[in-house]
Write a protein that holds these residues in place. Structure first.
Motif, short mmCIF file in Angstrom:
data_model
loop_
_atom_site.label_atom_id
_atom_site.label_comp_id
_atom_site.label_asym_id
_atom_site.label_seq_id
_atom_site.Cartn_x
_atom_site.Cartn_y
_atom_site.Cartn_z
N LYS A 1 -102.76 10.84 -0.54
CA LYS A 1 -103.28 9.64 -1.21
C LYS A 1 -103.48 9.70 -2.55
O LYS A 1 -103.28 8.67 -3.37
CB LYS A 1 -104.45 8.87 -0.56
CG LYS A 1 -104.05 8.85 1.14
CD LYS A 1 -105.70 8.22 1.76
CE LYS A 1 -105.28 7.79 3.07
NZ LYS A 1 -106.72 7.32 3.68
N GLU A 2 -103.75 10.84 -3.14
CA GLU A 2 -104.09 10.85 -4.55
C GLU A 2 -102.69 11.56 -5.42
O GLU A 2 -102.72 11.12 -6.63
CB GLU A 2 -105.12 12.22 -4.65
CG GLU A 2 -106.42 11.89 -4.11
CD GLU A 2 -107.08 10.68 -5.08
OE1 GLU A 2 -106.96 10.81 -6.26
OE2 GLU A 2 -107.84 9.96 -4.51
N GLU B 1 -100.84 10.80 4.79
CA GLU B 1 -102.25 9.98 4.71
C GLU B 1 -103.41 11.10 4.43
O GLU B 1 -104.87 10.48 4.67
CB GLU B 1 -102.82 9.33 6.09
CG GLU B 1 -101.46 8.37 6.52
CD GLU B 1 -101.54 7.09 5.38
OE1 GLU B 1 -102.39 6.64 4.90
OE2 GLU B 1 -100.47 7.00 5.16
N SER B 2 -103.16 12.17 4.13
CA SER B 2 -104.20 13.00 3.68
C SER B 2 -104.83 12.78 2.38
O SER B 2 -104.41 11.93 1.60
CB SER B 2 -103.77 14.56 3.91
OG SER B 2 -102.81 14.65 2.81
N PHE B 3 -105.95 13.67 1.95
CA PHE B 3 -106.33 13.38 0.45
C PHE B 3 -105.35 13.80 -0.48
O PHE B 3 -105.09 12.87 -1.44
CB PHE B 3 -107.71 14.34 0.45
CG PHE B 3 -108.19 14.42 -0.96
CD1 PHE B 3 -109.12 13.53 -1.16
CD2 PHE B 3 -107.81 15.38 -1.77
CE1 PHE B 3 -109.79 13.40 -2.23
CE2 PHE B 3 -108.51 15.35 -2.94
CZ PHE B 3 -109.49 14.41 -3.54
N LEU B 4 -104.66 14.72 -0.35
CA LEU B 4 -103.67 15.10 -1.25
C LEU B 4 -102.55 14.02 -1.26
O LEU B 4 -101.94 13.67 -2.27
CB LEU B 4 -103.01 16.40 -0.73
CG LEU B 4 -101.80 16.83 -1.71
CD1 LEU B 4 -102.20 16.99 -3.13
CD2 LEU B 4 -101.13 18.10 -1.08
N LYS C 1 -108.76 19.83 -2.05
CA LYS C 1 -110.09 18.70 -2.43
C LYS C 1 -110.82 18.89 -3.71
O LYS C 1 -110.96 17.72 -4.48
CB LYS C 1 -110.88 18.43 -1.36
CG LYS C 1 -110.30 17.71 -0.19
CD LYS C 1 -111.34 17.48 0.94
CE LYS C 1 -110.76 16.90 2.17
NZ LYS C 1 -111.84 16.53 3.06
N ASN D 1 -105.65 18.47 3.28
CA ASN D 1 -107.23 18.20 3.34
C ASN D 1 -107.93 19.57 3.16
O ASN D 1 -109.16 19.54 3.57
CB ASN D 1 -107.61 17.51 4.63
CG ASN D 1 -106.92 16.15 4.59
OD1 ASN D 1 -107.29 15.32 3.64
ND2 ASN D 1 -106.54 15.85 5.87
N THR E 1 -96.36 17.71 1.50
CA THR E 1 -97.34 17.87 2.68
C THR E 1 -96.67 17.29 3.98
O THR E 1 -95.85 16.26 3.79
CB THR E 1 -98.61 17.07 2.21
OG1 THR E 1 -99.68 17.21 3.12
CG2 THR E 1 -98.52 15.73 2.02
N PRO F 1 -108.73 16.56 -8.12
CA PRO F 1 -109.39 15.60 -8.91
C PRO F 1 -109.29 16.25 -10.27
O PRO F 1 -109.04 15.54 -11.22
CB PRO F 1 -110.97 15.39 -8.62
CG PRO F 1 -110.85 15.83 -7.14
CD PRO F 1 -109.71 16.82 -6.82
#
Length: 322
Positions: free
Chosen positions: A134-135, A129-132, A108, A103, A125, A112
């Motif tokens: 999930k992406e 469940e972090s941004f990374l 972040k 995160n 990681t 993208p």
């Protein structure tokens, strides 16, 4: 508790905590890990590995390990990526992003952009469940409960876990590629390790003198040849074929038993027949094995059945093989 005991206690506690964390990683290796490895193996591109802070340092080590085991890899610092280094990423490349929290601001911003390029993204990681997490297309779970740091702040256990996951990736890819010790030698030509894998007997014999006498050579000629060539021995040959070997030890024994008549002796009288030999194209490490098995210090090299040169155990010491 005195200072020495305290230090030892802290060191053991750190190792024990990290060992527990690493042992737990085994339970986290699943089909997603397998799919990620297969994706890398089938890819026509390289592996781009990125991270920030201590994770970036771990990324550089994983890159080095992959490059040395047959998987082309490139390091890209996450902070530099958004300032031009994204140009490192080619169409078929796979990107591995390393982040404990998944995160951080740099991650972040970066993720993208990678997704826009449509490159496969693999996350390493601690937080799925972090941004990374999930992406990413694949998540390699490098979970740790806490850092070995008493304040649970300095990256210690987490970076060790990242490193182990990276090693697991590299070793799995190595097996899939059938990467052999010969392949390894191509990427590690320097040092003792590389020499054990690629150095041949001919590489050594070509640098040595080639002492040689005929079976009818008198003792004076034998001594002169051994002295001039400075290898402590000489081959006895006829038409290029090895008949025997004469060493310093043979000369000493000859003097002990023939003190009054050695002038009449010839090379064939004092030589040791059928000496140990090795093919000139053999690996130097195989020569070492033969020397040790027979408790001898030199070997004669042969090529197409003919005398090709001399190899001494000192040569192997000099080359770092022994």
């Amino acid at each position: 508790m005195n200072t020495q005991d305290t230090i030892i206690s802290y060191a053991k506690k750190t190792i024990a905590e990290e060992a527990r964390a690493i042992a737990y990683l085994e339970e986290l290796i699943d089909e997603e890990f397998s799919n990620a490895v297969e994706n890398i193996h089938k890819s026509k591109g390289r592996v781009i590995i990125t991270g920030i802070g201590k994770s970036a340092i771990i990324a550089t080590k994983i890159v080095a390990t992959m490059n040395s085991t047959g998987t082309p890899a490139v390091f890209m610092h996450a902070a530099d990526a958004i300032h031009g280094d994204l140009g490192n990423i080619l169409e078929d490349d796979i990107v591995i992003c390393i982040s404990k929290s998944g995160n951080t601001p740099e991650i972040k911003v970066l993720v993208p952009l990678i997704k826009n390029f449509k490159n496969t993204l693999i996350a390493i990681t601690s937080n799925k469940e972090s941004f990374l997490g999930k992406e990413a297309d694949y998540v390699l779970h490098a979970y740790v409960e806490k850092e070995a740091c008493p304040n649970n702040l300095a990256p210690t256990t987490s970076t060790t876990a990242q490193l182990v996951i990276g090693d697991a990736l590299a070793v799995c890819l190595l097996h899939l590629q059938g990467f052999s010790s010969r392949d390894f030698a191509k990427y590690h030509p320097g040092g003792a390790l590389g020499k054990k894998l690629y150095l041949r007997v001919s590489d050594i014999t070509s640098q040595n003198e080639k002492p040689e006498v005929s079976p009818d050579s008198n003792i004076a000629s034998v001594i002169v040849e051994m002295t001039e060539k400075r290898l402590g021995a000489t081959a006895v040959t006829e038409n290029g074929v090895i008949l025997g070997i004469i060493t310093d030890g043979d000369l000493r024994r000859m003097l002990t038993t023939n003190i009054s008549s050695f002038e009449k002796l010839t090379a064939k009288d004092i030589m040791s027949p059928n000496p140990k030999s090795i093919n000139n194209d053999a690996m130097a490490v195989d020569a070492l094995e033969q020397l040790e098995e027979n408790s001898i210090s030199q070997l004669l090299a042969v090529e197409n059945g003919k005398y090709a040169g001399f190899l001494h155990i000192h040569d192997l010491v000099r080359e770092g093989i022994l």
